[in-house]
Design an enzyme around this catalytic site. Structure first.
Site, PDB file in Angstrom:
ATOM      1  N   ARG A  15     -17.072  86.690   5.765  1.00 23.55           N
ATOM      2  CA  ARG A  15     -17.695  87.987   6.060  1.00 23.55           C
ATOM      3  C   ARG A  15     -19.229  87.852   6.065  1.00 23.55           C
ATOM      4  NH1 ARG A  15     -14.546  91.552   8.242  1.00 23.55           N
ATOM      5  NH2 ARG A  15     -15.802  93.232   7.442  1.00 23.55           N
ATOM      6  N   ARG A  46     -22.913  87.112  14.263  1.00 22.85           N
ATOM      7  CA  ARG A  46     -23.109  88.279  15.137  1.00 22.85           C
ATOM      8  C   ARG A  46     -24.577  88.443  15.531  1.00 22.85           C
ATOM      9  NH1 ARG A  46     -18.584  91.727  11.918  1.00 22.85           N
ATOM     10  NH2 ARG A  46     -16.797  91.099  13.206  1.00 22.85           N
ATOM     11  N   THR A 104     -20.884  94.237  11.590  1.00 26.28           N
ATOM     12  CA  THR A 104     -20.171  94.515  12.839  1.00 26.28           C
ATOM     13  C   THR A 104     -21.143  94.854  13.957  1.00 26.28           C
ATOM     14  OG1 THR A 104     -18.268  95.322  11.590  1.00 26.28           O
ATOM     15  CG2 THR A 104     -18.393  95.974  13.893  1.00 26.28           C
ATOM     16  N   LYS A 150     -13.610  85.815  19.546  1.00 26.89           N
ATOM     17  CA  LYS A 150     -13.190  86.830  20.513  1.00 26.89           C
ATOM     18  C   LYS A 150     -13.472  86.413  21.961  1.00 26.89           C
ATOM     19  CE  LYS A 150     -13.670  90.712  17.293  1.00 26.89           C
ATOM     20  NZ  LYS A 150     -14.351  92.003  17.077  1.00 26.89           N
ATOM     21  N   ASN A 159     -18.614  91.630  19.747  1.00 29.85           N
ATOM     22  CA  ASN A 159     -19.367  91.042  18.641  1.00 29.85           C
ATOM     23  C   ASN A 159     -18.905  89.633  18.261  1.00 29.85           C
ATOM     24  OD1 ASN A 159     -17.039  91.603  17.202  1.00 29.85           O
ATOM     25  ND2 ASN A 159     -17.911  93.344  16.112  1.00 29.85           N
ATOM     26  N   PHE A 186     -11.999 104.168  19.182  1.00 30.87           N
ATOM     27  CA  PHE A 186     -12.265 102.886  19.846  1.00 30.87           C
ATOM     28  C   PHE A 186     -11.024 102.016  20.002  1.00 30.87           C
ATOM     29  CE2 PHE A 186     -13.174 102.240  15.304  1.00 30.87           C
ATOM     30  CZ  PHE A 186     -12.380 101.133  15.021  1.00 30.87           C
ATOM     31  N   HIS A 238     -14.026  87.976  14.616  1.00 31.35           N
ATOM     32  CA  HIS A 238     -13.310  88.856  13.694  1.00 31.35           C
ATOM     33  C   HIS A 238     -13.035  88.039  12.444  1.00 31.35           C
ATOM     34  CE1 HIS A 238     -10.061  91.391  12.016  1.00 31.35           C
ATOM     35  NE2 HIS A 238      -9.509  90.225  11.722  1.00 31.35           N
TER      36      HIS A 238
END
Length: 135
Positions: free
Chosen positions: A86, A103, A92, A10, A113, A58, A116
Site C-alpha cells: 500500500r 501511482r 489512489t 492494471k 492508476n 464508479f 491495485h
C-alpha cells in the site's frame, strides 16, 4: 511478520509496457514475487472481483476499464507485505500520491492508476484465492 498480498498491474500500465519497472520497484522494496500471471478479465470476472464496490457510482466504469486489456496479477510476499505494498503504491488519486510511489510515477488518472493492492490481510487472502487456486 511474513505476509502475502495481491497486486494487479492494471491495463493502462500493461499497455504502456511498464510491467518490469513496477516489478523492479516491488523487488527493490523486499517484496518477492511468489506467483504471477497475465490474464484478460471478462466483465463478469471484473464485476465479481470488485463486488464490494457494486453500489458505488464508479463500479461500471471500473469493471469496463479492468477488462479493457490484459492485467498482470501477482502474489507478493514479504514482511508486512500488505502495508508495504500500500505504501509503495501511494494514494489512489495520483495527484495526492507521495513522490516515488507507483501511482505518482506511473498513474495516468485516478481511474487509470496503474496498480491495485489488497487493503488488508483478510482481503489479501480472498483476492489471492480469486486468481490463484490452492493447487
Amino acid at each position: 511478520m511474513l505476509q502475502q498480498t495481491l497486486s494487479i498491474i492494471k491495463p493502462d500500465a500493461v499497455e504502456r509496457n511498464i510491467i518490469g519497472k513496477i516489478i523492479n520497484i516491488f523487488e527493490k522494496n523486499n517484496l518477492r514475487i511468489k506467483n504471477l500471471k497475465k490474464i484478460h478479465l471478462t466483465k463478469n470476472e471484473a464485476a465479481s472481483f470488485y463486488e464490494v464496490h457494486k453500489d458505488k457510482n464508479f463500479f461500471n466504469d471500473l469493471c469496463t476499464y479492468m477488462c479493457s486489456g490484459p492485467v498482470v496479477v501477482m502474489v507478493l510476499e514479504g514482511n508486512d507485505a500488505v502495508n508495504k505494498n500500500r505504501e509503495i503504491m501511494g494514494s489512489t488519486n495520483p495527484k495526492e500520491a507521495k513522490e516515488g510511489t507507483l501511482r505518482n510515477l506511473f498513474a495516468i488518472s485516478i481511474e487509470k492508476n496503474s496498480v491495485h493492492g489488497s487493503d488488508n490481510l483478510e482481503n489479501a487472502k480472498k483476492e489471492i484465492s480469486f486468481f490463484f487456486s490452492k493447487n
